[in-house]
Design a protein around this motif. Structure first.
Motif, PDB file in Angstrom:
ATOM      1  N   ASP A 256       0.763  -1.377  -0.006  1.00 38.84           N
ATOM      2  CA  ASP A 256       0.149  -0.182   0.007  1.00 38.84           C
ATOM      3  C   ASP A 256       1.162   1.189   0.033  1.00 38.84           C
ATOM      4  OD1 ASP A 256      -2.896  -0.490  -0.078  1.00 38.84           O
ATOM      5  OD2 ASP A 256      -2.723  -1.385   1.981  1.00 38.84           O
ATOM      6  N   LYS A 257       0.549   2.270  -0.806  1.00 39.39           N
ATOM      7  CA  LYS A 257       1.359   3.390  -0.780  1.00 39.39           C
ATOM      8  C   LYS A 257       0.186   4.680  -0.887  1.00 39.39           C
ATOM      9  CE  LYS A 257       5.173   5.520  -3.095  1.00 39.39           C
ATOM     10  NZ  LYS A 257       6.142   5.533  -4.367  1.00 39.39           N
ATOM     11  N   ILE A 258       0.212   5.358   0.223  1.00 40.77           N
ATOM     12  CA  ILE A 258      -0.567   6.753   0.064  1.00 40.77           C
ATOM     13  C   ILE A 258      -0.007   7.814   0.127  1.00 40.77           C
ATOM     14  CG2 ILE A 258      -2.283   7.970   1.707  1.00 40.77           C
ATOM     15  CD1 ILE A 258      -3.137   5.062   2.741  1.00 40.77           C
ATOM     16  N   LEU A 259      -0.268   8.887  -0.851  1.00 45.35           N
ATOM     17  CA  LEU A 259       0.487  10.070  -1.397  1.00 45.35           C
ATOM     18  C   LEU A 259      -0.235  11.245  -1.122  1.00 45.35           C
ATOM     19  CD1 LEU A 259       2.184   8.747  -4.345  1.00 45.35           C
ATOM     20  CD2 LEU A 259       3.306   8.886  -2.460  1.00 45.35           C
ATOM     21  N   VAL A 260       0.268  12.180  -0.605  1.00 45.77           N
ATOM     22  CA  VAL A 260      -0.477  13.508  -0.755  1.00 45.77           C
ATOM     23  C   VAL A 260       0.444  14.347  -1.759  1.00 45.77           C
ATOM     24  CG1 VAL A 260      -0.785  16.029   0.338  1.00 45.77           C
ATOM     25  CG2 VAL A 260      -0.948  13.816   1.729  1.00 45.77           C
ATOM     26  N   LEU A 261      -0.163  14.756  -2.922  1.00 45.91           N
ATOM     27  CA  LEU A 261       0.526  15.361  -3.992  1.00 45.91           C
ATOM     28  C   LEU A 261       0.529  16.926  -3.717  1.00 45.91           C
ATOM     29  CD1 LEU A 261      -1.003  13.656  -7.022  1.00 45.91           C
ATOM     30  CD2 LEU A 261       0.749  12.935  -5.604  1.00 45.91           C
ATOM     31  N   LYS A 262       1.409  17.418  -3.556  1.00 45.25           N
ATOM     32  CA  LYS A 262       1.475  18.867  -3.202  1.00 45.25           C
ATOM     33  C   LYS A 262       1.144  19.864  -4.266  1.00 45.25           C
ATOM     34  CE  LYS A 262       5.882  18.699  -1.739  1.00 45.25           C
ATOM     35  NZ  LYS A 262       7.046  19.231  -1.333  1.00 45.25           N
ATOM     36  N   ASP A 263       1.787  19.438  -5.457  1.00 47.43           N
ATOM     37  CA  ASP A 263       1.497  19.966  -6.899  1.00 47.43           C
ATOM     38  C   ASP A 263       1.897  19.182  -7.861  1.00 47.43           C
ATOM     39  OD1 ASP A 263       4.480  20.251  -6.930  1.00 47.43           O
ATOM     40  OD2 ASP A 263       4.559  21.680  -5.939  1.00 47.43           O
TER      41      ASP A 263
END
Length: 550
Positions: free
Chosen positions: A84-91
């Motif tokens: 599992d990989k969870i990301l917050v995309l900043k831009d």
């Protein structure tokens, strides 16, 4: 009109996870008790699975109960989740990895599988038919069949061979009455008969309005060296955060060097300039996604609304003569981004209620009120109760702060907070006037990672008989130009992911054009139109998309 009729013990509308699970469970019980029962499943797609669209990471809990030996029987669950990989995309380029310990535990996918839900439904249909179910693909459940007391006693399938002006063609075939002691409605999100039942019987009294997202998905073949079977990626943040919209992206690695990639845009967004399709296309250019797609080939495309209001929006699911189950009612667990296992379980519980009633001699029109008790005593209710505040928190505070709240509510308190958040404003009412919102300059598609709507619709294999009544009905044909264009820059041009709606200039006049042949049956127009002027009804049976491996 004189119509032929057929009688069954149970008619099920929709050959998705809920409907097929209900059919299987009813016939299992009949077999165990040596009871003769007739079960019919009607499916508007040209074949079972043709209209099924989901991510999909699949939790097998309900399948384990329904068919414990599914592995031996060849169920198409071939790729277990291994990361599992969870990301917050900043831009457009930057991202932050969210450590698993800080993610809501509902996002952990150990023990789950990356699957094609369409293929699973095709397999479930085989299991149902082996038990004796009659499955009729290519037939729409066009209208409710009620008796003089207003009780539901079945459905009427759609007429075939009607031209665009409503006249009978040489190929005309009237629809049939399919009569039943009980009718189960499992049409999926925003089912048009489910919507009517909720209104007719007041099933949403005291409930929050249902809430929705639109999921847009593509299937890609990618180079073997970029493929990681079982990898599951979810993201939040960019690009939707630029318009202060909610939602998130996903990329799942299937078998055979294939990945599915998609974006769920919450239909509560307020900026009418938002185009979920174009948000999805630019999202694929982010390095966290493009590194898997480069040198790959897009081979399928589709879109579908999802019900995500949760427990507070769940209508009463029983009425005289039947039940509403699965995503037709809204049983999806939004905190997990999964609804197949909960839909299946709702269908299994429905089957048990129906079977008991028939065994006890029930005839047409009985109200299965005991279904509510059975549902509330099940694990599916426990799941929905635990995550009941997830969706409202996302709407109230946005993806990031909403997820932080969910971490405390779900991980630390296990959903046992002494309050329940409410979400009382329907999605269509969230739109602000176009003049009050910044326009969005979407980049042109490059034809490598991003594409236009029409080439995308081509990959959905969508087809409708052209000379038929438009299945996208306007209560007021002049309203899109008179009201929506002036106030909201007619958002149907952008929220539709298939290019169905256009504002065109002809001979100096502005017209609202409906390209109904393009429709992929996502139902977004029925949900998001700010004037609630569009009603989606069934076209001729067999029309619409024909999704492979989706």
């Amino acid at each position: 009109m004189e119509r032929d009729s057929m009688d069954f013990d149970v008619v099920i509308v929709g050959a998705g996870p809920a409907g097929l699970s209900a059919a299987i469970r009813i016939l299992q019980l009949a077999k165990e008790t040596e009871t003769e029962l007739t079960v019919c499943v009607v499916e508007k797609g040209s074949e079972v699975g043709a209209h099924i669209l989901s991510g999909a990471v699949f939790e097998p809990r309900a399948l384990n109960e329904l068919i414990p030996d599914w592995k031996e029987k060849g169920a198409p669950l071939n790729t277990p989740v291994n990361e599992d990989k969870i990301l917050v995309l900043k831009d457009a380029k930057g991202s932050i990895n969210v450590p698993p310990v800080f993610a809501p535990k509902t996002m952990h996918n150990s023990g789950n599988y990356v699957i094609s839900l369409g293929n699973l439904c095709r397999w479930l249909a085989e299991q149902a038919e082996e038990l004796g179910a009659e499955i009729f693909p290519g037939f729409t459940a066009h209208q409710l069949l009620k008796n003089e007391q207003g009780q539901v006693v079945g459905i009427i399938t759609g007429d075939m061979g009607i031209d665009a002006q409503g006249n009978e063609k040489n190929s005309f075939t009237p629809g049939m009455e399919l009569r039943a002691k009980f009718t189960l409605f499992a049409e999926g999100a925003r089912g048009h008969l489910g919507k009517q039942l909720i209104e007719d019987f007041g099933l949403d009294q005291g409930k929050d309005p249902q809430h929705y997202g639109i999921g847009i998905k593509e299937l890609w073949d990618i180079p073997a060296e970029q493929h990681k079977p079982g990898l599951v990626i979810h993201s939040a943040g960019w690009p939707l955060k630029q318009s202060k919209s909610a939602g998130g992206a996903f990329l799942y690695h299937l078998e055979n060097n294939q990945v599915v990639i998609g974006l769920i845009t919450d239909l509560s967004y307020s900026n009418p300039h938002v185009s979920p399709f174009d948000e999805m296309q630019r999202m694929k250019h982010h390095p966290e996604f493009s590194k898997y797609l480069r040198n790959g080939k897009r081979i399928a495309y589709g879109a579908r609304a999802i019900t995500k209001g949760g427990l507070q929006s769940l209508p009463t699911m029983h009425f005289p003569g039947g039940l509403i189950i699965g995503c037709d009612a809204g049983t999806l667990n939004f905190a997990k981004i999964k609804g197949s296992h909960t839909a299946m379980k709702s269908g299994m519980i429905a089957a048990e209620s129906v079977f008991t009633a028939i065994k006890n001699g029930a005839e047409n029109g009985v109200d299965l009120s005991d279904y509510t008790t059975a549902f509330q005593n099940s694990w599916v209710y426990e799941e929905l109760y635990q995550q009941r505040n997830f969706g409202p928190a996302q709407h109230k505070w946005g993806n990031i702060l909403g997820s932080a709240y969910a971490f405390v509510d779900i991980n630390l308190l296990n959903g046992k907070t002494p309050w329940t958040l409410r979400d009382p404003i329907p999605d269509y009412a969230q739109l602000k006037p176009a003049a009050d919102c910044p326009p969005i300059d979407y980049p042109k598609p490059d034809g490598t990672l991003s594409f236009d709507k029409l080439s995308s619709v081509f990959l959905s294999n969508t087809n409708h008989e052209e000379d038929q009544p438009c299945h996208l009905q306007l209560a007021d044909p002049e309203l899109p130009i008179r009201v929506n264009l002036k106030r909201f820059d007619e958002p149907a041009q952008r929220y539709c992911p298939a290019g169905v709606y256009e504002v065109v200039e002809e001979n100096g006049e502005t017209h609202f054009q409906i390209n109904a042949q393009n429709c992929v049956h996502c139902k977004t127009c029925d949900i998001k139109d700010p004037s609630q002027n569009i009603t989606w009804v069934t076209p001729e049976g067999g029309g619409g998309p024909n999704y492979p491996n989706m």
